[in-house]
Write a protein that holds these residues in place. Structure first.
Motif, PDB file in Angstrom:
ATOM      1  N   TYR A   1       5.878   8.974 -15.860  1.00 20.90           N
ATOM      2  CA  TYR A   1       4.687   8.366 -16.465  1.00 20.90           C
ATOM      3  C   TYR A   1       4.989   8.151 -17.938  1.00 20.90           C
TER       4      TYR A   1
ATOM      5  N   MET B   1       8.245   4.698 -11.677  1.00 21.53           N
ATOM      6  CA  MET B   1       7.307   4.954 -12.760  1.00 21.53           C
ATOM      7  C   MET B   1       5.908   4.641 -12.256  1.00 21.53           C
TER       8      MET B   1
ATOM      9  N   ALA C   1       1.911   3.754 -13.314  1.00 23.45           N
ATOM     10  CA  ALA C   1       0.995   3.262 -14.356  1.00 23.45           C
ATOM     11  C   ALA C   1      -0.416   3.305 -13.778  1.00 23.45           C
TER      12      ALA C   1
ATOM     13  N   VAL D   1       4.925  -1.057 -18.666  1.00 22.71           N
ATOM     14  CA  VAL D   1       5.229  -1.436 -17.281  1.00 22.71           C
ATOM     15  C   VAL D   1       6.401  -2.412 -17.256  1.00 22.71           C
TER      16      VAL D   1
ATOM     17  N   CYS E   1       9.733  -0.764 -18.058  1.00 24.87           N
ATOM     18  CA  CYS E   1      10.259   0.003 -16.920  1.00 24.87           C
ATOM     19  C   CYS E   1      10.895  -0.923 -15.885  1.00 24.87           C
TER      20      CYS E   1
ATOM     21  N   VAL F   1       7.695   0.052 -10.161  1.00 27.34           N
ATOM     22  CA  VAL F   1       6.479   0.620 -10.748  1.00 27.34           C
ATOM     23  C   VAL F   1       5.372   0.680  -9.703  1.00 27.34           C
TER      24      VAL F   1
ATOM     25  N   ALA G   1       1.474   0.820  -9.770  1.00 29.37           N
ATOM     26  CA  ALA G   1       0.455   0.553 -10.792  1.00 29.37           C
ATOM     27  C   ALA G   1      -0.923   0.375 -10.174  1.00 29.37           C
TER      28      ALA G   1
ATOM     29  N   TYR H   1      -2.149  -5.660 -14.876  1.00 31.72           N
ATOM     30  CA  TYR H   1      -1.050  -5.054 -14.120  1.00 31.72           C
ATOM     31  C   TYR H   1      -0.626  -5.873 -12.899  1.00 31.72           C
TER      32      TYR H   1
ATOM     33  N   VAL I   1       3.198  -6.444 -11.473  1.00 30.73           N
ATOM     34  CA  VAL I   1       3.652  -5.616 -10.349  1.00 30.73           C
ATOM     35  C   VAL I   1       3.150  -6.208  -9.039  1.00 30.73           C
TER      36      VAL I   1
ATOM     37  N   GLY J   1       7.408  -3.258  -6.647  1.00 28.41           N
ATOM     38  CA  GLY J   1       6.700  -1.987  -6.739  1.00 28.41           C
ATOM     39  C   GLY J   1       5.522  -1.944  -5.785  1.00 28.41           C
TER      40      GLY J   1
END
Length: 354
Positions: A180, A257, A259, A271, A274, A281, A283, A289, A293, A298
């Motif tokens: 994170y 990761m 988010a 974001v 990453c 990610v 998210a 977002y 993503v 992700g």
């Protein structure tokens, strides 16, 4: 050569301030550019020098101090009469005296909107009408930000990052590593993340928490500490790194990761950064977002829903070998259109036509 003045608030090296630097770098070779920083906290000399900045407390408008200052208006009138700019660009838009001054002196003005409606909902309608009346060009940093406006047209120029040279990551079923990156606060969804990990992930993992815990909320602090304690009792490795000037040495070691913001973000630089190093990610499906993503790079989940996040964490853990490598490759590819050169070309094209 056209003269441009940049105006921005400064409250620390966060997204808006970083994009101010990118804006300056985009313009400095083609125009004569000078920056005025309205400092909420002292501006580091290195940052001030990097953008040719004059720093002081020029304005009084903020979320908790909603008024227009006559002294600030007079200050900007004097600055613009003295500097004679062809264009004034405001990097973060809650500085109304600047637009009053440019309108009075018939100077072209442009504003980059980076604030979320959720933070200013009580006077956003007035603010929107004000921009329509006094500002020549309104630019948003995402489709989400642009969609907040109902009474004016706002073009979109997405924020950018410096793209690293990275190779595709692989994952071969070792102990998973989650990460994170951001402020430790309730609105950033940290409690949602910790709850999902506690309730849904039933295998040992590492969790890397990168960012300052700035909360003054005693209830948040209590929940945070209790959830961290429970995760450690289960044998998980939880590392609280605090603020890191270069977090990506840690980010690159993570498999995923997360988010988990509860409230909408107008972009998502962390974001994007990453993704650019090949880390998929997970998210929350809110704000800007979803523009960054997707299922290709992700996973998304319902905001403030630890059950849905837990389900997506477990789905993510099923990705290994070629499946994970494909996510990583797509993450790198998806970030490429947000590089600085693309941003610079968009900015120069925009300024030329104002």
């Amino acid at each position: 050569m056209k003269k441009i003045i940049l105006v921005s608030n400064y409250s620390g090296l966060y997204g808006s301030e970083l994009m101010l630097e990118k804006l300056y770098l985009s313009l400095k070779d083609d125009y004569e550019v000078k920056t005025y920083l309205n400092e909420a906290i002292p501006v580091p000399e290195e940052f001030s020098s990097s953008i040719n900045a004059v720093t002081n407390r020029f304005n009084v408008v903020s979320k908790n101090n909603k008024r227009i200052s006559l002294s600030s208006l007079m200050f900007w009138l004097k600055v613009f009469v003295k500097d004679k700019p062809d264009l004034v660009i405001v990097n973060i838009s809650l500085i109304p005296e600047v637009f009053l001054a440019t309108k009075a002196l018939r100077i072209k003005s442009m504003v980059f909107v980076r604030e979320s409606l959720i933070d200013y909902k009580h006077f956003f309608g007035i603010y929107e009408r004000y921009l329509k009346l006094f500002c020549d060009c309104v630019v948003s940093n995402s489709r989400y930000t642009s969609s907040m406006f109902s009474k004016l047209d706002s073009m979109v120029i997405s924020d950018c990052i410096d793209l690293p040279e990275k190779s595709i990551k692989i994952r071969l079923g070792v102990v998973p590593k989650f990460g994170y990156l951001g402020r430790m606060s309730l609105r950033k969804g940290v409690i949602t993340l910790l709850s999902a990990l506690n309730d849904s992930v039933n295998r040992p993992f590492e969790l890397h928490l990168i960012g300052d815990k700035l909360s003054s909320d005693a209830l948040f602090d209590e929940q945070y500490e209790e959830l961290i304690r429970r995760l450690r009792l289960k044998g998980n490795l939880i590392i609280e790194h605090g603020f890191l000037s270069n977090p990506f040495e840690i980010v690159e070691k993570c498999d995923f990761m997360v988010a988990p913001s509860i409230l909408p973000e107008t972009f998502g630089l962390s974001v994007l950064e990453c993704l650019s190093v090949g880390v998929p990610v997970i998210a929350s499906n809110i704000g800007a977002y979803p523009e960054l993503v997707s299922k290709n790079n992700g996973f998304t989940f319902f905001p403030n829903d630890s059950v849905d996040l837990g389900a997506k964490l477990n789905i993510a853990l099923s990705y290994e070998g070629d499946d994970y490598a494909s996510l990583s490759e797509n993450a790198i590819f998806s970030a490429e259109s947000y590089g600085f050169l693309v941003y610079r070309n968009n900015i120069l094209r925009l300024v030329k036509n104002v």
